[in-house]
Write a protein that holds these residues in place. Structure first.
Motif, PDB file in Angstrom:
ATOM      1  N   GLN A   1       0.891  -1.159  -0.063  1.00 10.75           N
ATOM      2  CA  GLN A   1       0.022  -0.004  -0.118  1.00 10.75           C
ATOM      3  C   GLN A   1       0.733   1.324  -0.058  1.00 10.75           C
ATOM      4  O   GLN A   1       2.140   1.139   0.398  1.00 10.75           O
ATOM      5  CB  GLN A   1      -0.822   0.139   1.173  1.00 10.75           C
ATOM      6  CG  GLN A   1      -1.711  -1.311   1.399  1.00 10.75           C
ATOM      7  CD  GLN A   1      -3.043  -1.348   0.219  1.00 10.75           C
ATOM      8  OE1 GLN A   1      -3.222  -0.136  -0.020  1.00 10.75           O
ATOM      9  NE2 GLN A   1      -3.514  -2.327  -0.240  1.00 10.75           N
ATOM     10  N   THR A  13       3.535   5.887  -3.950  1.00 12.31           N
ATOM     11  CA  THR A  13       2.175   5.747  -4.506  1.00 12.31           C
ATOM     12  C   THR A  13       1.676   4.193  -4.758  1.00 12.31           C
ATOM     13  O   THR A  13       2.632   3.245  -4.428  1.00 12.31           O
ATOM     14  CB  THR A  13       1.883   6.310  -5.762  1.00 12.31           C
ATOM     15  OG1 THR A  13       2.721   5.749  -6.903  1.00 12.31           O
ATOM     16  CG2 THR A  13       2.476   7.760  -5.927  1.00 12.31           C
ATOM     17  N   ASP A  14       0.669   3.814  -5.288  1.00  7.89           N
ATOM     18  CA  ASP A  14       0.302   2.446  -5.544  1.00  7.89           C
ATOM     19  C   ASP A  14       1.269   1.797  -6.400  1.00  7.89           C
ATOM     20  O   ASP A  14       1.527   0.560  -6.194  1.00  7.89           O
ATOM     21  CB  ASP A  14      -1.035   2.491  -6.425  1.00  7.89           C
ATOM     22  CG  ASP A  14      -2.246   2.757  -5.440  1.00  7.89           C
ATOM     23  OD1 ASP A  14      -2.219   2.542  -4.231  1.00  7.89           O
ATOM     24  OD2 ASP A  14      -3.421   3.301  -5.967  1.00  7.89           O
ATOM     25  N   ASN A  15       2.061   2.498  -7.153  1.00  9.68           N
ATOM     26  CA  ASN A  15       2.835   1.945  -8.167  1.00  9.68           C
ATOM     27  C   ASN A  15       4.442   2.119  -8.125  1.00  9.68           C
ATOM     28  O   ASN A  15       5.213   1.677  -8.636  1.00  9.68           O
ATOM     29  CB  ASN A  15       2.517   2.040  -9.762  1.00  9.68           C
ATOM     30  CG  ASN A  15       1.010   1.748  -9.942  1.00  9.68           C
ATOM     31  OD1 ASN A  15       0.248   2.524 -10.369  1.00  9.68           O
ATOM     32  ND2 ASN A  15       0.672   0.334  -9.780  1.00  9.68           N
TER      33      ASN A  15
END
Length: 420
Positions: free
Chosen positions: A136, A187-189
């Motif tokens: 996360q 971030t998410d990625n």
């Protein structure tokens, strides 16, 4: 002809492995006590066995024969909790080797690995690693790794993209690595990671009987037989893949910068940077049985002072160019490209563990070069072949990779994991 006979034998053994795959069994839970992450029910532990024969022909190490049984254990949430993969392998040069592999996945975020592989002669490999990943945004990640690798099979042909196979030489290396890293998922990625690595490599003239020692043909490169490096690295990853080890879709862009300096504990100084781009495109959105996989990788030593040849970028082997042996070409810079079409031929389901049996024709190409000013798009080293794989998502891949290089070079690699 001998290589083709070996490949035919691999094909037959692979068919036998498929026919025996997915054998389900149970163990008394006392044999796998906590904290091993496996599901326990009525004092029993269930598992699925994938018996893999070993019959590989590597240009460097020669022919391997043996057996690699892989036991897959689910944990309470039915995801893969642990993998046991011992092996017994015979090699004419390295002798008989017995290996123990334990890969554990206590949760989606954590995993650890213990590998002990000892041969009756020089070769040995020991590894312990622990990794906590971030799933996360705004989470920390960290890992620790220790390896010891003694290997009688390294080669040196001279420097450069045109090094001649007639100058093939042999030596023995021993590599000790201790690495720690930590990072942050932004971030998410997107994640940023920093690592510190202590690496000590030592060489000896113990060489293969059919090859001259490197010191006799290249005495200059063997003057520095022991090198210690304290390597500082910053790495940035942008990752949209669905699975880290067995992706079916998504993209990975990884860029890193490394430095080792004499005034910070290293025997020599260098600066290094690199990148790796991977893309996975499924062509059927439902079951993803057809996946095109591509990879572009670059490894560049932008500055070096007294750095020995065994720390320079290399081309060849299972991870870069599968038609040739590892260390085939060495220079200050390397680029490589791979393309393969992964085809999910059929699936088996045992105890909720789904195995995907995959065929993947591939093309690899790459080159090494001394400076950016001398880079051009000529004289790449191509290879092509086909891979047979058994995949249990999200972590397990057993593979046989058969590659043919230009000029009749060829190789067969067998083991665990994707090449990229």
């Amino acid at each position: 002809m001998k290589h083709w006979q070996g490949w035919f034998g691999i094909f037959l053994l692979s068919l036998a492995s498929i026919s025996l795959s997915g054998c389900s069994s149970s163990f008394p839970s006392v044999m796998l006590p906590p904290p091993l992450p496996v599901e326990r029910e009525n004092n029993q532990v269930k598992s699925t066995l994938f018996p893999l024969p070993v019959m590989a022909t590597d240009p460097n190490s020669g022919e391997d024969y043996g057996f690699l049984p892989v036991w897959v254990f689910p944990r309470k949430d039915k995801a893969i909790g642990m993998i046991l993969a011992p092996s017994a392998i015979y090699n004419e040069v390295a002798g008989s080797s017995l290996a123990f592999r334990l890969l554990a996945y206590p949760s989606k975020e954590t995993q650890y690995r213990i590998i002990v592989d000892q041969s009756t002669k020089i070769n040995s490999f020991y590894e312990f690693s622990y990794e906590k990943s971030a799933t996360q945004p705004q989470e920390w990640l960290y890992s620790v790794l220790f390896t010891y690798d003694a290997d009688i099979f390294p080669r040196f042909y001279g420097f450069g993209n045109a090094s001649s196979s007639s100058k093939e030489t042999s030596y023995t290396s021993r590599n000790r690595i201790l690495q720690g890293s930590f990072g942050y998922r932004i971030t998410d990625n997107l994640e940023l990671c920093f690592s510190e690595t202590f690496s000590q490599i030592s060489l000896s003239d113990n060489h293969l009987a059919n090859l001259p020692p490197t010191a006799s043909m290249f005495p200059g490169v063997m003057t520095d037989r022991r090198n210690t490096a304290v390597i500082h690295e910053i790495r940035c990853n942008y990752d949209t893949r669905d699975y880290k080890d067995t992706p079916t879709c998504g993209f990975l862009a990884k860029m890193y910068v490394q430095t080792a300096r004499q005034d910070l504990g290293s025997d020599s100084s260098y600066d290094r940077l690199g990148f790796e781009f991977k893309g996975f495109q499924p062509w059927d959105s439902d079951d993803r049985r057809f996946i095109t996989a591509v990879r572009l990788v670059g490894d560049f030593m932008t500055r070096e002072s007294g750095t020995p040849f065994y720390r320079l970028p290399t081309l060849g082997g299972f991870e870069t160019d599968r038609g040739y042996g590892q260390w085939r070409w060495i220079d200050r810079n390397m680029v490589a490209f791979s393309l393969e079409q992964r085809i999910d031929v059929f699936q088996l389901n045992h105890f909720g563990v789904v195995s995907h049996w995959e065929v993947a024709p591939f093309i690899d190409v790459g080159k090494v070069f001394p400076t950016f000013g001398k880079f051009n798009f000529h004289y790449f080293h191509p290879s092509a072949g086909i891979a047979l794989r058994a995949v249990v998502r999200p972590q397990v891949v057993g593979h046989v990779e058969v590659g043919v290089g230009r000029g009749g070079d060829n190789a067969v690699f067998m083991g665990l994991g994707y090449p990229f």
